[in-house]
Scaffold this motif. Structure first.
Motif, PDB file in Angstrom:
ATOM      1  N   ASP A  58      38.941  44.971  40.453  1.00 52.38           N
ATOM      2  CA  ASP A  58      37.618  45.585  40.556  1.00 52.38           C
ATOM      3  C   ASP A  58      36.558  44.722  39.888  1.00 52.38           C
ATOM      4  O   ASP A  58      36.841  43.892  39.028  1.00 52.38           O
ATOM      5  N   ASN A 124      44.966  48.166  34.450  1.00 56.05           N
ATOM      6  CA  ASN A 124      44.691  46.750  34.233  1.00 56.05           C
ATOM      7  C   ASN A 124      43.423  46.667  33.390  1.00 56.05           C
ATOM      8  O   ASN A 124      42.320  46.936  33.881  1.00 56.05           O
ATOM      9  N   GLY A 223      42.578  36.369  24.289  1.00 54.58           N
ATOM     10  CA  GLY A 223      43.195  37.160  25.368  1.00 54.58           C
ATOM     11  C   GLY A 223      44.689  37.334  25.125  1.00 54.58           C
ATOM     12  O   GLY A 223      45.244  38.409  25.346  1.00 54.58           O
ATOM     13  N   PHE A 235      49.390  39.564  33.976  1.00 55.59           N
ATOM     14  CA  PHE A 235      49.167  38.758  35.179  1.00 55.59           C
ATOM     15  C   PHE A 235      48.727  37.380  34.723  1.00 55.59           C
ATOM     16  O   PHE A 235      47.955  37.265  33.780  1.00 55.59           O
TER      17      PHE A 235
HETATM   18  C1  LIG Z   1      45.683  38.286  38.761  1.00 59.30           C
HETATM   19  C2  LIG Z   1      44.401  38.524  38.002  1.00 59.30           C
HETATM   20  C3  LIG Z   1      43.612  39.596  38.366  1.00 59.30           C
HETATM   21  C4  LIG Z   1      42.419  39.866  37.691  1.00 59.30           C
HETATM   22  N1  LIG Z   1      41.668  40.923  38.087  1.00 59.30           N
HETATM   23  C5  LIG Z   1      40.478  41.141  37.497  1.00 59.30           C
HETATM   24  C6  LIG Z   1      39.644  42.194  37.953  1.00 59.30           C
HETATM   25  O1  LIG Z   1      39.994  42.921  38.869  1.00 59.30           O
HETATM   26  N2  LIG Z   1      38.445  42.378  37.363  1.00 59.30           N
HETATM   27  C7  LIG Z   1      38.020  41.600  36.315  1.00 59.30           C
HETATM   28  O2  LIG Z   1      36.932  41.844  35.813  1.00 59.30           O
HETATM   29  N3  LIG Z   1      38.809  40.599  35.858  1.00 59.30           N
HETATM   30  C8  LIG Z   1      39.996  40.334  36.435  1.00 59.30           C
HETATM   31  N4  LIG Z   1      40.763  39.301  36.009  1.00 59.30           N
HETATM   32  C9  LIG Z   1      40.296  38.502  34.880  1.00 59.30           C
HETATM   33  C10 LIG Z   1      40.997  38.874  33.610  1.00 59.30           C
HETATM   34  O3  LIG Z   1      40.897  40.247  33.314  1.00 59.30           O
HETATM   35  C11 LIG Z   1      40.452  38.120  32.400  1.00 59.30           C
HETATM   36  O4  LIG Z   1      39.119  38.481  32.165  1.00 59.30           O
HETATM   37  C12 LIG Z   1      40.499  36.694  32.642  1.00 59.30           C
HETATM   38  O5  LIG Z   1      41.835  36.313  32.955  1.00 59.30           O
HETATM   39  C13 LIG Z   1      39.957  35.915  31.447  1.00 59.30           C
HETATM   40  O6  LIG Z   1      40.595  36.198  30.280  1.00 59.30           O
HETATM   41  P1  LIG Z   1      40.699  35.040  29.220  1.00 59.30           P
HETATM   42  O7  LIG Z   1      39.307  34.549  29.002  1.00 59.30           O
HETATM   43  O8  LIG Z   1      41.299  35.673  27.997  1.00 59.30           O
HETATM   44  O9  LIG Z   1      41.592  33.998  29.835  1.00 59.30           O
HETATM   45  C14 LIG Z   1      41.983  39.015  36.638  1.00 59.30           C
HETATM   46  C15 LIG Z   1      42.789  37.928  36.265  1.00 59.30           C
HETATM   47  C16 LIG Z   1      43.985  37.662  36.940  1.00 59.30           C
HETATM   48  C17 LIG Z   1      44.814  36.485  36.519  1.00 59.30           C
END
Ligand SMILES: Cc1cc2nc3c(=O)[nH]c(=O)nc-3n(C[C@H](O)[C@H](O)[C@H](O)COP(=O)(O)O)c2cc1C
Length: 450
Positions: A58, A124, A223, A235
């Motif tokens: 989303d 999620n 994260g 994920f």
């Molecule tokens: C498979 C996958 C699906 C994700 N789906 C969403 C999502 O639906 N909405 C969203 O805002 N972020 C989504 N993200 C982003 C993550 O929630 C997260 O913000 C992102 O991986 C960055 O985190 P980090 O800065 O700690 O690496 C997704 C990431 C992955 C790998």
């Protein structure tokens, strides 16, 4: 059970207009994003394939040039309400942001869904990968990366506290005595923190799963700490098996340091599958998708994943070295590292992301795809996989009908559900109510209602 072969978990990211930008343009793809009938059928296919869960991503903003599956979509909590009624066994995973809602609202909605589905819900937890959402929520700007995680940490603690505001047997409904609830078993939360003040209790009983399953996708240091504290499914974007193995180890160590059992964390890399009856047929489909990919869309997706607009850089030059992304660090790191390993130009990386969303693309026969999944699973690079079919319904049905039977024949995947809740599918324990563990549930300002 002793002697029973360890089995992988499978989920599917159901972006109904296709996970890749050109998916919807294939002649056999159905017009998807807002097509409930297609989403219902794809969810039923996942249930037929005995998948652990379907997963809905989303975001909270849109614009015309956005990825076709993201430019418009059902509000996913509402969508899950409908799907709880059309399915009976499959887990339903929903994305909800901690940045743009209140813990009380979300605790209530997720608890309602978990009750409606008989314990099949996962959350999620995202802090919001799309900075422009801020402008739809009366905010001047998206909070910075670290602050978003600080908000999320307090948010999740409050949500857990609200779910625990009812002890398991607080609802009495004794017609003879006239006692509806046991007031001593309903608890105030009395939370007063940096970001939230929440009195409680919640106006719905504890979810059937105790807590819905916590999913997360952070890969930055903050994260990973967040995931280690809360997540039960992570994920991740991985291209290289050794890097994936190291990521699993890093997460397991972090989980252990948080005092949790590392076995209660399942790491699921994304896989973009293209199944053919021959390898040549699968490659031809990939080429067809590539020919339909609009390079402007692909560059937009790449820029989002890398956290910076890359459209001004020379396409045939190297992928520029960028400061750490504050939006999706995990994607950015994996993509930069893939470009370096494969010596890719910016054009090549753009085209690769256009056809895979940056996830691992596996293109081949059912046996070839199963071989690769088996190798990653056996070598400790994954506990299972989160599929991102490039288009719906065909690319997903091909996986369910042709790859799943191969995995089942090899004993790598279930042939029937053995449990009813998503926690049971994933082999995760149900969190006991703190009162059952002998904890004093009247912390701080907490007190029972009665
Ligand atoms: C498979 C996958 C699906 C994700 N789906 C969403 C999502 O639906 N909405 C969203 O805002 N972020 C989504 N993200 C982003 C993550 O929630 C997260 O913000 C992102 O991986 C960055 O985190 P980090 O800065 O700690 O690496 C997704 C990431 C992955 C790998």
């Amino acid at each position: 059970m002793a002697g029973q072969r360890r089995q992988m978990h499978l989920g599917v990211l159901l972006l109904a207009a296709g996970n890749v930008v050109s998916g919807w343009r294939l002649p056999e793809a159905e017009a998807g994003a807002q097509n409930f009938d297609l989403i219902r059928r794809a969810t039923e296919s996942a249930e037929r394939g005995k998948f652990d869960f379907v997963f809905f991503a989303d975001g909270l903003n849109t614009f015309p040039g956005m990825h076709p599956s993201m430019v418009l979509r059902f509000e996913p909590l509402t969508l899950l309400g409908a799907l709880t009624m059309t399915t009976s066994r499959i887990g339903l995973a929903v994305t909800a942001s901690t940045t743009y809602t209140e813990p009380y609202n979300l605790a209530r909605m997720l608890a309602s869904l978990d009750h409606l589905s008989g314990g099949r819900i996962a959350w999620n937890i995202v802090t919001g990968a799309f900075a422009e959402a801020a402008f739809n929520f009366s905010a001047a700007k998206h909070p910075p990366h670290e602050e978003r995680y600080a908000i999320a940490t307090e948010f999740v603690e409050v949500v857990k506290g609200l779910w625990d505001s009812w002890e398991e047997d607080a609802l009495v409904m004794d017609k003879t005595s006239g006692r509806f609830v046991d007031a001593a078993k309903m608890h105030m939360l009395g939370h007063e923190g940096k970001f939230y003040t929440v009195k409680g209790p919640l106006n719905i009983t504890r979810p059937p799963q105790g807590y819905p399953v916590f999913m997360q996708a952070g890969a930055s240091d903050t994260g990973v700490n967040f995931a280690a504290t809360f997540a039960e499914v992570v994920f991740t974007v991985q291209q290289n098996k050794d890097v994936a193995i190291a990521f699993v180890q890093r997460l397991r160590n972090a989980v252990q340091q948080c005092g949790r059992n590392p076995e209660h964390l399942k790491v699921m890399p994304g896989i973009c599958p293209i199944v053919g009856s021959t390898e040549a047929e699968a490659r031809a489909k990939l080429a067809e998708l590539g020919a339909l990919t609009d390079p402007v869309y692909a560059m937009k997706v790449l820029s989002e994943r890398m956290g910076q607009d890359l459209s001004g850089y020379p396409l045939d030059g190297p992928v520029p070295t960028l400061p750490p992304s504050t939006i999706m660090q995990g994607h950015a790191i994996t993509l930069a590292e893939t470009a370096r390993r494969r010596n890719m130009t910016l054009r090549e990386l753009r085209d690769f992301v256009g056809m895979s969303m940056g996830h691992k693309l596996i293109c081949g026969t059912p046996e070839q795809i199963a071989d690769e999944l088996e190798e990653w699973f056996n070598d400790g690079a994954a506990h299972g996989f989160n599929l991102l079919p490039p288009w719906f319904p065909g690319a997903f049905d091909d996986f369910v009908d042709h790859v799943v039977p191969v995995l089942q024949k090899r004993g790598l995947f279930r042939t029937e559900y053995s449990g009813h809740t998503l926690r049971e599918h994933l082999g995760l324990p149900r969190p006991e109510h703190p009162a059952r563990r002998g904890a004093n549930v009247t912390r701080g300002g907490e007190r029972s209602v009665g």
